[in-house]
Design an enzyme around this catalytic site. Sequence first.
Site, PDB file in Angstrom:
ATOM      1  N   ARG A 233      26.027 -48.070  42.270  1.00 26.27           N
ATOM      2  CA  ARG A 233      25.169 -48.791  43.237  1.00 26.27           C
ATOM      3  C   ARG A 233      25.666 -48.423  44.581  1.00 26.27           C
ATOM      4  O   ARG A 233      24.432 -47.947  45.588  1.00 26.27           O
ATOM      5  CB  ARG A 233      25.503 -50.263  43.130  1.00 26.27           C
ATOM      6  CG  ARG A 233      24.459 -51.218  43.982  1.00 26.27           C
ATOM      7  CD  ARG A 233      24.697 -52.577  43.890  1.00 26.27           C
ATOM      8  NE  ARG A 233      24.556 -52.980  42.752  1.00 26.27           N
ATOM      9  CZ  ARG A 233      25.556 -53.352  41.672  1.00 26.27           C
ATOM     10  NH1 ARG A 233      26.971 -53.143  42.307  1.00 26.27           N
ATOM     11  NH2 ARG A 233      25.230 -53.893  40.424  1.00 26.27           N
TER      12      ARG A 233
ATOM     13  N   ASN B 219      23.055 -45.904  46.955  1.00 25.80           N
ATOM     14  CA  ASN B 219      22.354 -46.576  48.219  1.00 25.80           C
ATOM     15  C   ASN B 219      22.866 -45.709  49.419  1.00 25.80           C
ATOM     16  O   ASN B 219      21.918 -45.299  50.478  1.00 25.80           O
ATOM     17  CB  ASN B 219      22.790 -47.754  48.592  1.00 25.80           C
ATOM     18  CG  ASN B 219      21.767 -48.857  47.736  1.00 25.80           C
ATOM     19  OD1 ASN B 219      20.785 -49.126  48.253  1.00 25.80           O
ATOM     20  ND2 ASN B 219      22.367 -49.457  46.668  1.00 25.80           N
TER      21      ASN B 219
ATOM     22  N   SER C 141      28.546 -49.309  37.280  1.00 25.20           N
ATOM     23  CA  SER C 141      27.483 -49.931  38.102  1.00 25.20           C
ATOM     24  C   SER C 141      27.892 -49.910  39.414  1.00 25.20           C
ATOM     25  O   SER C 141      27.224 -49.898  40.537  1.00 25.20           O
ATOM     26  CB  SER C 141      26.820 -51.143  37.640  1.00 25.20           C
ATOM     27  OG  SER C 141      27.853 -52.110  37.477  1.00 25.20           O
TER      28      SER C 141
END
Lengths: 271, 156
Positions: free
Chosen positions: A199, A203, A195
Amino acid sequence: MAAGQGPHNAGEYIGHHLTNLRFGEGFWTFNLDTILMGWFTGLLGIGAFYLVARRATSGVPGPVQGFVELIVEFVDETVKGVFPGDRKFLAPLALTIFVWVFMMNLMDLLPIDWVATATGAAGLHQWKPVPTTDLNTTFAMSLTIFILTIFFSFKAKGAGGFVHELFTAPFGGHPLLWIPNLVLNIIEYLSKPVSLAMRLFGNMYAGELIFMLLGLLGTLAAVSGGGVVAGAAAGVLYWGWAVFHILIILLQAFIFMVLSCVYIAMAHEHH
Amino acid sequence: MNINATLFVQALSFAALIWFSVRFVWPMITDAMDERTKRIADGLAAAEAGKQSLERSAKQADEAIAQARGRVTEILAQAEKRASQMIEEAKASAKVEGDRLVAGAKAEIEQEVARARETLRTQVAALAVAGAEQILKREVDAKAHADLIAAVQKQL
């Protein structure tokens, strides 16, 4: 694609911008752009801190030292809020993450076509300037954090304590619960680095993609009869996204830093 | 997405950056900050101590002034007393000296008078003898009448 030639269609344009400069075959491929930009941003960020640190005075600080101390204090306070113990390692680790990730993300704000033109002129036709849009970078960092987490877990609890927790936390020490505990812990341990890496990558990759689409929109709008006005409108959108992106790159750097600290802090906790 | 050997390079770069930060950058900055904190704390403590010692010395100075003032009045009183005493003494000794001088003068005068009287007496006796000689127109045997002259002299 040959030098000097523009993209023929949108797919080619985006593909061109999303391809790394590679060296090697198969798994033993090195994304040279990612590596070099990683070094460049690392040297720029941490190097600037080092230059300031070397001339740091305990008297009245100048504006540059004041700024650096502001960041150091901010990072230190953040780490203190997460981890109450000795911050001699964790705080500089957090600073490194924050500064490096921010610097790498910052490369996203360089207009992509300018970068492509500049590197193209230097003979490099695939050049991704943002290392954090490469999964290798984000996973390299999150796996390093993962290894540190395991290391600190061992250090805090010992090998026995670590294994004991694998089987008895979070549900309890009943033998019937050993397997569920173990499964949950494995999922938890795996989900953390994944994660963390995904992440940041997601992004930045999405941000980069939107820059490309807006750049493409401007080009297409200007070429397909919209003229200067349509091109300028796309330029304004591009600028707007860039401003918004400043927030994102800072936020992602901060999130990566805080979560890394939280994971390492959790490793110190006894259940 | 393709994971490849770049991951190792990036992980090593990350580790190197962490090591560099932990070893050099962070301690250098925080040392400077900690030292500043200490210096400020020391400065504040020194200022506080300075203020206290200032108050203390002001109090001491006040005490010293008050003491000096008391001593001054004491010395003044003593000096006045001594001055009047000295004046009295001078007066007394002057009087004694004056008396002594007067007495001396008186004694001298008396002596002079006595001496003059003696001289006068001798001269009167001589004059008397000379006068008697003149009156008697004859020689008076001074030797023969010495007792007589002496008697006359005694009567003078």
